[in-house]
Design an enzyme around this catalytic site. Structure first.
Site, PDB file in Angstrom:
ATOM      1  N   GLU A 174      18.359 -30.711  -5.764  1.00 55.93           N
ATOM      2  CA  GLU A 174      17.789 -31.017  -6.879  1.00 55.93           C
ATOM      3  C   GLU A 174      18.199 -30.395  -7.946  1.00 55.93           C
ATOM      4  O   GLU A 174      18.051 -30.975  -9.358  1.00 55.93           O
ATOM      5  CB  GLU A 174      16.161 -30.587  -6.634  1.00 55.93           C
ATOM      6  CG  GLU A 174      15.593 -31.265  -5.486  1.00 55.93           C
ATOM      7  CD  GLU A 174      14.171 -30.616  -4.804  1.00 55.93           C
ATOM      8  OE1 GLU A 174      13.324 -31.405  -4.366  1.00 55.93           O
ATOM      9  OE2 GLU A 174      14.079 -29.604  -5.098  1.00 55.93           O
TER      10      GLU A 174
ATOM     11  N   GLY B 205       6.049 -35.977  -1.572  1.00 53.59           N
ATOM     12  CA  GLY B 205       5.547 -37.391  -0.643  1.00 53.59           C
ATOM     13  C   GLY B 205       4.623 -37.867  -1.351  1.00 53.59           C
ATOM     14  O   GLY B 205       3.554 -37.121  -1.941  1.00 53.59           O
TER      15      GLY B 205
ATOM     16  N   MET C 275       5.532 -28.343  -1.521  1.00 47.63           N
ATOM     17  CA  MET C 275       5.735 -27.206  -0.897  1.00 47.63           C
ATOM     18  C   MET C 275       5.634 -26.034  -1.982  1.00 47.63           C
ATOM     19  O   MET C 275       5.794 -24.763  -1.360  1.00 47.63           O
ATOM     20  CB  MET C 275       6.664 -27.024   0.024  1.00 47.63           C
ATOM     21  CG  MET C 275       6.491 -28.134   1.114  1.00 47.63           C
ATOM     22  SD  MET C 275       7.867 -28.088   2.308  1.00 47.63           S
ATOM     23  CE  MET C 275       7.686 -26.374   3.078  1.00 47.63           C
ATOM     24  N   GLU C 276       5.549 -26.319  -3.246  1.00 48.74           N
ATOM     25  CA  GLU C 276       5.881 -25.239  -4.065  1.00 48.74           C
ATOM     26  C   GLU C 276       5.072 -25.131  -5.360  1.00 48.74           C
ATOM     27  O   GLU C 276       4.549 -24.003  -5.883  1.00 48.74           O
ATOM     28  CB  GLU C 276       7.263 -25.145  -4.670  1.00 48.74           C
ATOM     29  CG  GLU C 276       8.387 -24.921  -3.348  1.00 48.74           C
ATOM     30  CD  GLU C 276       8.866 -26.067  -2.836  1.00 48.74           C
ATOM     31  OE1 GLU C 276       9.150 -26.084  -1.655  1.00 48.74           O
ATOM     32  OE2 GLU C 276       8.774 -27.272  -3.311  1.00 48.74           O
TER      33      GLU C 276
ATOM     34  N   ASP D 163       8.940 -40.520  -0.543  1.00 46.85           N
ATOM     35  CA  ASP D 163       8.347 -40.836   0.408  1.00 46.85           C
ATOM     36  C   ASP D 163       6.832 -40.956   0.527  1.00 46.85           C
ATOM     37  O   ASP D 163       6.431 -40.405  -0.435  1.00 46.85           O
ATOM     38  CB  ASP D 163       8.835 -39.898   1.974  1.00 46.85           C
ATOM     39  CG  ASP D 163       8.273 -38.418   1.630  1.00 46.85           C
ATOM     40  OD1 ASP D 163       7.309 -38.359   1.986  1.00 46.85           O
ATOM     41  OD2 ASP D 163       9.219 -37.643   1.096  1.00 46.85           O
TER      42      ASP D 163
END
Length: 255
Positions: free
Chosen positions: A12, A78, A195-196, A219
């Site tokens: 990333e 996502g 997740m962050e 996704d």
């Protein structure tokens, strides 16, 4: 103004690192912090690794050791909004930790951070608006020059949408459509999950630090989420990240 830039996965931030004129690399807490100039701006760039603790550690170091004045967190997520597709961009106006639940404690509700009394963290509206403008500029001017036509075709990317909404974070890679439906029912205006971001937002909140968090949809967070995820990051998401941040920095001169 020194800006801190964080990505949770090495891919990333790969193109950002390649675009930097790096003056110094410092290793702190098993993470490399690159200090230098990026698109004419003084920055500190770090690959935080995945998860809320990793991200919180990285942003704390940026604030306390490097004394950055603005935090940018970027990467993939996502999608939870059925109207969003791969390649669409979400700029966070609010963030919530979807795996935080201390509601069995007296006076504490689900998603609320115990002893902090906060269940959502709000981004500065001016920075959010600037993020939207930067993303739209990149899409209209540079996307099709950066990402190969065959990759755009493979991921069915035409003209990505840019939306503002809530991002939810938790220490889970979610590939479960039932879980997505549950989160959509519980969290208003939820656009994506990762997740962050909410951990970064909490640390910034506690330090009275400005931040902007944007995510590129990789996704649908459903049972097929793992199939295109690695390819999308490598072939497309890294270009989105570099292009949007380049425009954001050029637009943020007034800050």
């Amino acid at each position: 103004m020194l800006i801190g830039i964080i990505g949770a996965m090495e891919q990333e931030i790969k193109l950002l690192a390649e675009s930097m004129v790096i003056a110094e690399t410092r290793t702190i807490g098993m993470r490399d912090y690159y200090t230098g100039r990026l698109f004419g701006q003084e920055v500190v760039l770090v690959f935080s690794k995945c998860g809320k603790v990793a991200a919180a550690s990285a942003v704390t170091t940026l604030i306390e050791t490097f004394e950055v004045k603005l935090v940018i967190f970027t990467g993939v997520a996502g999608g939870t909004d059925s109207g969003l597709n791969i390649g669409d961009i979400v700029i966070a106006d609010k963030l919530v930790q979807h795996d935080m639940d201390a509601s069995l404690l007296p006076g504490c509700k689900k998603f609320e951070i115990p002893l902090l009394g906060v269940d959502t963290f709000e981004a500065d509206s001016n920075l959010t608006a600037l993020g939207v403008k930067s993303a739209q500029h990149y899409i209209s001017r540079h996307l099709k020059q950066d990402v190969a036509p065959e990759d755009l075709s493979e991921f069915r990317i035409s003209i990505p949408s840019v939306v503002v909404g809530t991002i939810a974070s938790g220490d889970q890679f979610i590939a479960d459509s039932h879980k997505v439906r549950t989160l959509n029912a519980e969290i208003p205006n939820l656009k994506c999950i990762e997740m962050e971001g909410a951990a970064v937002a909490q640390v910034c909140y506690e330090h009275n630090m400005d931040f902007i968090i944007f995510r590129v949809i990789s996704d649908k967070a459903d049972e097929h989420a793992g199939i295109n995820f690695p390819l999308f990051i490598e072939r497309a998401a890294s270009h989105f990240t570099r292009g949007i941040i380049q425009q954001f920095i050029s637009e943020a001169g007034y800050l």
